[in-house]
Design an enzyme around this catalytic site. Structure first.
Site, short mmCIF file in Angstrom:
data_model
loop_
_atom_site.label_atom_id
_atom_site.label_comp_id
_atom_site.label_asym_id
_atom_site.label_seq_id
_atom_site.Cartn_x
_atom_site.Cartn_y
_atom_site.Cartn_z
N TYR A 169 0.86 -1.16 0.03
CA TYR A 169 -0.02 0.03 -0.07
C TYR A 169 0.96 1.24 -0.09
O TYR A 169 0.76 2.38 -0.75
CB TYR A 169 -0.95 -0.11 1.23
N LEU A 182 -33.72 13.40 18.87
CA LEU A 182 -34.51 12.30 19.24
C LEU A 182 -34.94 12.23 20.63
O LEU A 182 -34.32 12.73 21.35
CB LEU A 182 -33.78 10.76 19.09
N GLU A 193 -31.63 0.50 14.71
CA GLU A 193 -30.16 0.41 14.87
C GLU A 193 -29.44 1.01 15.87
O GLU A 193 -30.22 1.54 16.72
CB GLU A 193 -29.52 1.09 13.55
N LYS A 221 -27.88 3.20 18.80
CA LYS A 221 -27.68 4.72 18.78
C LYS A 221 -26.07 4.97 19.19
O LYS A 221 -25.80 4.57 20.40
CB LYS A 221 -28.41 5.16 20.11
N ASP A 228 -22.70 6.64 20.22
CA ASP A 228 -22.33 7.50 21.33
C ASP A 228 -21.30 8.36 20.67
O ASP A 228 -20.11 8.38 21.26
CB ASP A 228 -22.20 6.96 22.58
N ARG A 234 -23.96 19.20 13.74
CA ARG A 234 -25.33 19.47 13.95
C ARG A 234 -25.53 20.80 14.25
O ARG A 234 -26.30 21.34 14.10
CB ARG A 234 -25.74 18.49 14.99
N TYR A 283 -26.21 6.70 9.05
CA TYR A 283 -27.46 6.40 9.09
C TYR A 283 -28.63 7.12 8.72
O TYR A 283 -29.78 6.52 8.99
CB TYR A 283 -27.77 6.18 10.78
N LYS A 298 -32.59 4.17 25.40
CA LYS A 298 -31.42 4.19 25.70
C LYS A 298 -30.95 2.81 26.82
O LYS A 298 -32.18 2.37 27.49
CB LYS A 298 -30.95 5.51 26.58
N CYS A 346 9.23 11.02 43.65
CA CYS A 346 8.88 9.72 42.67
C CYS A 346 8.93 8.68 43.82
O CYS A 346 9.87 8.20 44.66
CB CYS A 346 10.05 9.30 41.78
N CYS A 359 11.99 5.99 42.73
CA CYS A 359 13.36 6.43 43.02
C CYS A 359 13.69 7.24 44.03
O CYS A 359 14.78 7.85 44.24
CB CYS A 359 14.07 6.50 41.79
N CYS A 365 8.56 12.40 37.19
CA CYS A 365 10.08 11.83 38.08
C CYS A 365 11.16 12.67 37.10
O CYS A 365 11.20 12.34 35.92
CB CYS A 365 10.08 10.62 38.41
N CYS A 376 15.57 6.56 36.48
CA CYS A 376 14.43 5.84 37.48
C CYS A 376 14.20 4.56 36.91
O CYS A 376 13.79 4.40 35.85
CB CYS A 376 13.26 6.85 37.44
S1 IVH Z 1 -31.27 9.25 13.24
C1 IVH Z 1 -34.17 12.73 14.14
N1 IVH Z 1 -29.69 7.14 14.01
O1 IVH Z 1 -28.95 10.88 18.05
C2 IVH Z 1 -32.91 12.35 14.15
N2 IVH Z 1 -29.60 9.15 15.02
O2 IVH Z 1 -30.99 12.58 19.34
C3 IVH Z 1 -32.42 11.34 13.40
N3 IVH Z 1 -27.82 9.37 16.69
O3 IVH Z 1 -27.79 13.94 16.84
C4 IVH Z 1 -31.32 10.82 13.74
N4 IVH Z 1 -27.11 7.35 16.61
O4 IVH Z 1 -26.30 12.21 16.84
C5 IVH Z 1 -30.06 8.43 14.31
N5 IVH Z 1 -28.57 5.37 14.46
C6 IVH Z 1 -28.79 6.74 14.67
C7 IVH Z 1 -28.20 7.35 15.61
C8 IVH Z 1 -28.66 8.65 15.91
C9 IVH Z 1 -27.08 8.19 17.22
C10 IVH Z 1 -27.74 10.40 17.33
C11 IVH Z 1 -27.52 11.61 16.52
C12 IVH Z 1 -28.59 12.63 16.73
C13 IVH Z 1 -29.21 12.15 18.09
C14 IVH Z 1 -30.54 12.59 18.27
#
Ligand code: IVH
Length: 680
Positions: free
Chosen positions: A38, A85, A118, A120, A122, A141, A230, A330, A424, A427, A442, A447
């Site tokens: 590569y 959300l 799917e 959520k 973080d 955002r 997503y 959550k 330390c 030592c 240190c 050391c």
């Molecule tokens: S869909 C209406 N899908 O959640 C918003 N959001 O509270 C549609 N987030 O700012 C978003 N995983 O950062 C969607 N699988 C997922 C997500 C997701 C994390 C976060 C995203 C958004 C926040 C909304």
């Protein structure tokens, strides 16, 4: 073809091939060529672009890391607002959400709605804007209406394609998703932050957010951020009907997604999202994900359930900045109460003193916790943690145990504030806190704690990878005064080991073998192993790629070093200063004298240099393996036979390719002949 055209063609070809390899490596996690191959493609591209600067384009893989630091990010208004959300903490809320959907749509209780579920993620949300298939903006955002364009930073994220893989891409597509940092990268970054005297990040989300907000793209490039898509914002020239239709398109374009799978097959490798035929399936999805969340390489904090049909989504619309068609459920964060038995101070490789709380063992999220780092004095003061305190712990970033609260009403009267010692602990030399640094260090270069930690780093998997030389063994060898430097490792004999307590013949021989094996290293692993301040794995790779030769790195001036994309002033001076020290240079010489060598990165001397193969029929090894073998030797594998093919490698039950080869006069070889070529 004219010469100029040839160059242009080769540049285009290299860009295409590199993009494909980036996708295999960074998105699929399945590289099909070795690193040095590569690197060869990359340096060929860089070389051609340097010779022909007029052919450099913004989407070339060489242009990911810009060198100009910004003052601030431009503000950009979202064409379609980025909503948030509704959050809840229980799967029952998914059922309540379903009932609200039915009510709004005026449907009977038994009406089935398909949901797309799917994780959520973080991290932090971002919108990637592709115009004519080219990445032009990456907007955070922000407040949902207006965000900041962090394009120069997003560009450095290797999983984000600079150009969509599509012959006729949509004129405009806004791809939304999450930027995050994998748990392992977060741990590594925090170790480095600590060693460099900087504040560690509390969790991977903060680390990702802090990184993306960096004004210097070089810093962003040096930390591994990831992206998963997503959702979409505005799309022109393409229409989607279901939420679940997005992933296949994203994937085709080279955009990373976690992938869709059956509920029963759910796993990171097979896919983490799922079409659920009913709300009950969505609840099962929640439970299933909650079970496996700790196994994932990144943090998630719940699941998102979305009505799958976009037509229904439009009908449901949104209320107070949240869509009626989606909800987030959550997971309840795992936390537990325990007691601090003691606070000890550890000394790191660079002498940094780190206070660590030793606690009564307690189970959090299925894992028993006994230690939690307290980072530094200001962190201890901020939390006011004292020996004997009752505390609440959780696993920050799912990985690191963290004390999140001291239960003051349970504090014993005689508990006194904790101060990190000014000497330390190993030592007894002075520990000094430099201005601008969060930790004290240190000052003694000799050391023993620093020595132990440096040796552990040197032998570790991603450095010299000396398999049987674990931390305990290093401690033992240092205790017995058998090793004082890196090169001493290569002076250890079988007899030395046998003479140690509890060392049998087999384990002694294993250690000798793995020390021997580690001598075949790579330049980047070796540089990383040397433990130069600020030189992590990424920087080591940058140095190896750029200079290609240890001698050149050793004599490089700060100006030379600053020419490397991704290397800033602090790093350049640290590298320069390290190699200015005679003792360090002597140590390197000594290591090389013991036979440490690096794999050869040049094309010359490889057995199948520039030989092209086509493979057909059933062979004793999997195709991919044979392909890698050929490519490792400098050859290429093509899909179909043409006049340019040098050999057709044919196994059993070979088909029409044999006829083609015969027609074109391409030599046909069998497995045995191929093996002979490799032995030559
Ligand atoms: S869909 C209406 N899908 O959640 C918003 N959001 O509270 C549609 N987030 O700012 C978003 N995983 O950062 C969607 N699988 C997922 C997500 C997701 C994390 C976060 C995203 C958004 C926040 C909304």
């Amino acid at each position: 073809m004219k010469r100029d055209e040839k160059v242009r063609y080769r540049i285009e070809e290299l860009r295409r091939v590199i993009q494909q390899h980036d996708y295999n490596y960074f998105v699929l996690d399945k590289p099909i060529i070795p690193d040095f191959e590569y690197d060869r493609l990359f340096s060929e591209l860089r070389g051609l672009e340097q010779k022909h600067p007029d052919l450099v384009t913004a989407t070339s893989p060489t242009q990911r890391v810009g060198s100009i630091a910004l003052n601030k990010f431009p503000k950009v208004k979202h064409r379609i607002p980025m909503l948030s959300l509704q959050n809840s903490y229980s799967p029952d809320e998914i059922v309540a959400f379903h009932e609200r959907v039915l009510k709004f749509l005026k449907k009977e209780d038994d009406f089935q709605i398909e949901y797309f579920c799917e994780p959520k993620f973080d991290g932090l949300a971002i919108e990637l804007i592709y115009e004519g298939g080219v990445l032009t903006h990456a907007v955070t955002r922000g407040d949902g209406t207006t965000g900041e364009d962090v394009f120069p930073n997003a560009k450095t994220i290797r999983t984000i394609p600079l150009r969509l893989y599509d012959e006729s891409p949509p004129p405009l597509i806004e791809i939304r998703g999450e930027i995050l940092m994998f748990k392992k990268d977060f741990l590594e970054l925090n170790t480095q932050q600590q060693e460099n005297g900087q504040e560690p990040f509390a969790n991977p989300r903060n680390a990702a957010a802090g990184t993306l907000r960096q004004l210097d793209p070089q810093v962003v490039a040096s930390r591994s951020l990831k992206f998963f898509a997503y959702a979409i914002g505005k799309a022109e020239g393409i229409t989607f009907f279901h939420q679940s239709d997005l992933a296949p398109h994203f994937r085709r374009w080279g955009i990373p997604v976690v992938g869709t799978t059956d509920l029963a097959l759910l796993s990171y490798k097979k896919g983490l999202s799922c079409v659920c035929k009913s709300v009950d399936e969505a609840v099962s999805f929640y439970k299933r994900i909650e079970e496996i969340r700790h196994e994932l390489p990144f943090e998630i904090d719940g699941i998102v359930t979305k009505v799958n049909s976009f037509e229904l989504q439009t009908a449901l619309d949104f209320i107070a900045r949240s869509p009626r068609w989606a909800t987030a459920a959550k997971f309840t964060p795992s936390r537990a109460e325990t007691k601090i038995l003691n606070i000890v101070v550890q000394v790191g490789r660079t002498g940094a003193l780190t206070p660590v709380a030793i606690m009564e063992p307690v189970v959090v999220g299925g894992v028993t916790i006994t230690h939690a780092t307290l980072h530094n004095q200001s962190e201890i003061d901020r939390k006011d943690v004292r020996i004997g305190d009752s505390v609440i712990v959780h696993r920050a970033g799912d990985v690191i145990p963290e004390i999140i609260e001291v239960l003051l009403d349970k504090r014993e009267k005689n508990a006194s504030p904790y101060k990190i010692p000014s000497k330390c602990p190993v030592c007894k030399s002075d520990a000094v806190k430099l201005t601008g640094e969060a930790v004290s260090r240190c000052v003694n270069p000799a050391c023993e704690a620093k020595l132990r930690e440096s040796l552990k780093h040197f032998a570790s998997k991603r450095a010299m990878n000396i398999e049987s030389l674990g931390d305990k063994m290093i401690d033992l060898l240092v205790d017995k005064k058998l090793i004082h430097t890196y090169s001493d490792i290569y002076r250890i004999t079988f007899d030395d080991l046998i003479a140690l307590d509890r060392q049998g013949n087999t384990s002694a021989q294993n250690l000798i073998n793995s020390i021997e094996k580690s001598k075949k290293s790579s330049l980047n692993n070796f540089i990383y192993a040397l433990g130069i301040r600020f030189v992590g794995e990424q920087t080591a790779k940058l140095l190896a790629d750029y200079f290609g030769d240890l001698d050149k790195i050793m004599v490089a001036t700060p100006e030379d070093l600053l020419r490397v994309d991704g290397i800033g002033e602090k790093m350049a001076f640290s590298i320069y200063e390290a190699f200015q020290q005679k003792s360090f240079r002597d140590e390197i010489k000594s290591l090389l004298k013991h036979g440490i060598e690096f794999e050869i990165r040049t094309k010359k001397g490889r057995r199948l240099s520039e030989v092209t193969f086509v493979i057909t029929g059933t062979l004793p090894k999997p195709r991919e393996e044979i392909k890698t073998q050929i490519e490792n030797e400098g050859g290429h594998v093509l899909a179909s036979v043409s006049k340019k093919t040098n050999y057709l490698l044919a196994g059993d039950e070979a088909g029409s390719k044999i006829e083609n080869a015969k027609k074109l006069g391409v030599p046909i070889i069998d497995w045995n002949k191929f093996q002979k070529m490799l032995e030559k």
